[in-house]
Design a protein around this motif. Structure first.
Motif, PDB file in Angstrom:
ATOM      1  N   LEU A   1       0.844  -1.187   0.000  1.00  0.00           N
ATOM      2  CA  LEU A   1       0.000   0.000   0.000  1.00  0.00           C
ATOM      3  C   LEU A   1       0.884   1.243   0.000  1.00  0.00           C
ATOM      4  O   LEU A   1       1.949   1.254   0.617  1.00  0.00           O
ATOM      5  CB  LEU A   1      -0.894   0.022   1.241  1.00  0.00           C
ATOM      6  N   PRO A   2       0.447   2.299  -0.673  1.00  0.00           N
ATOM      7  CA  PRO A   2       1.212   3.539  -0.641  1.00  0.00           C
ATOM      8  C   PRO A   2       1.185   4.148   0.752  1.00  0.00           C
ATOM      9  O   PRO A   2       0.233   3.941   1.513  1.00  0.00           O
ATOM     10  CB  PRO A   2       0.508   4.431  -1.662  1.00  0.00           C
ATOM     11  N   GLU A   3       2.218   4.909   1.067  1.00  0.00           N
ATOM     12  CA  GLU A   3       2.229   5.632   2.335  1.00  0.00           C
ATOM     13  C   GLU A   3       1.204   6.772   2.242  1.00  0.00           C
ATOM     14  O   GLU A   3       1.186   7.506   1.264  1.00  0.00           O
ATOM     15  CB  GLU A   3       3.610   6.229   2.606  1.00  0.00           C
ATOM     16  N   PRO A   4       0.351   6.900   3.260  1.00  0.00           N
ATOM     17  CA  PRO A   4      -0.605   7.993   3.211  1.00  0.00           C
ATOM     18  C   PRO A   4       0.087   9.330   3.465  1.00  0.00           C
ATOM     19  O   PRO A   4       1.022   9.417   4.250  1.00  0.00           O
ATOM     20  CB  PRO A   4      -1.591   7.669   4.335  1.00  0.00           C
ATOM     21  N   THR A   5      -0.381  10.355   2.765  1.00  0.00           N
ATOM     22  CA  THR A   5       0.081  11.703   3.020  1.00  0.00           C
ATOM     23  C   THR A   5      -0.642  12.216   4.251  1.00  0.00           C
ATOM     24  O   THR A   5      -1.864  12.174   4.311  1.00  0.00           O
ATOM     25  CB  THR A   5      -0.238  12.627   1.824  1.00  0.00           C
ATOM     26  N   VAL A   6       0.126  12.636   5.246  1.00  0.00           N
ATOM     27  CA  VAL A   6      -0.482  13.081   6.495  1.00  0.00           C
ATOM     28  C   VAL A   6      -0.148  14.556   6.701  1.00  0.00           C
ATOM     29  O   VAL A   6       1.005  14.950   6.626  1.00  0.00           O
ATOM     30  CB  VAL A   6       0.048  12.254   7.697  1.00  0.00           C
ATOM     31  N   SER A   7      -1.177  15.351   6.943  1.00  0.00           N
ATOM     32  CA  SER A   7      -1.014  16.779   7.207  1.00  0.00           C
ATOM     33  C   SER A   7      -1.168  17.017   8.695  1.00  0.00           C
ATOM     34  O   SER A   7      -1.895  16.298   9.372  1.00  0.00           O
ATOM     35  CB  SER A   7      -2.053  17.596   6.453  1.00  0.00           C
ATOM     36  N   LYS A   8      -0.463  18.024   9.177  1.00  0.00           N
ATOM     37  CA  LYS A   8      -0.567  18.387  10.592  1.00  0.00           C
ATOM     38  C   LYS A   8      -1.338  19.676  10.707  1.00  0.00           C
ATOM     39  O   LYS A   8      -1.135  20.613   9.940  1.00  0.00           O
ATOM     40  CB  LYS A   8       0.814  18.529  11.205  1.00  0.00           C
ATOM     41  N   ALA A   9      -2.224  19.730  11.691  1.00  0.00           N
ATOM     42  CA  ALA A   9      -2.988  20.933  11.950  1.00  0.00           C
ATOM     43  C   ALA A   9      -2.063  21.990  12.546  1.00  0.00           C
ATOM     44  O   ALA A   9      -1.098  21.691  13.234  1.00  0.00           O
ATOM     45  CB  ALA A   9      -4.145  20.646  12.900  1.00  0.00           C
ATOM     46  N   ALA A  10      -2.401  23.225  12.296  1.00  0.00           N
ATOM     47  CA  ALA A  10      -1.577  24.336  12.808  1.00  0.00           C
ATOM     48  C   ALA A  10      -1.616  24.402  14.309  1.00  0.00           C
ATOM     49  O   ALA A  10      -2.451  23.982  14.984  1.00  0.00           O
ATOM     50  CB  ALA A  10      -2.050  25.641  12.210  1.00  0.00           C
TER      51      ALA A  10
END
Length: 72
Positions: A63-72
């Motif tokens: 599976l591809p690595e998920p792109t994870v965003s961080k909240a400010a």
């Protein structure tokens, strides 16, 4: 499936007159499913993501690595 944190993109298409659903972390086709309403597109998107994950596991493809965003 909550352990998989994949982005789901839902975008209105004037050309198709529906909401298109895509998963940027998965290569291949840009749009995987659609819906006439946002809610229908979301439901169809969840089903499409589950199917994608099952297909990857069935073929042994990582599976591809998920792109994870961080909240400010």
């Amino acid at each position: 499936m909550s352990q998989f944190k994949y982005q789901m993109l839902i975008q209105w298409s004037e050309e198709d007159n529906c909401f298109l659903v895509g998963f940027p972390d998965f290569s291949g086709q840009r749009w995987r499913t659609h819906g006439d309403t946002y809610e229908e597109a979301l439901t169809n998107g969840i089903e499409a993501l589950e199917s994608l994950i099952i297909a990857y596991k069935a073929t042994g493809e990582p599976l591809p690595e998920p792109t994870v965003s961080k909240a400010a």
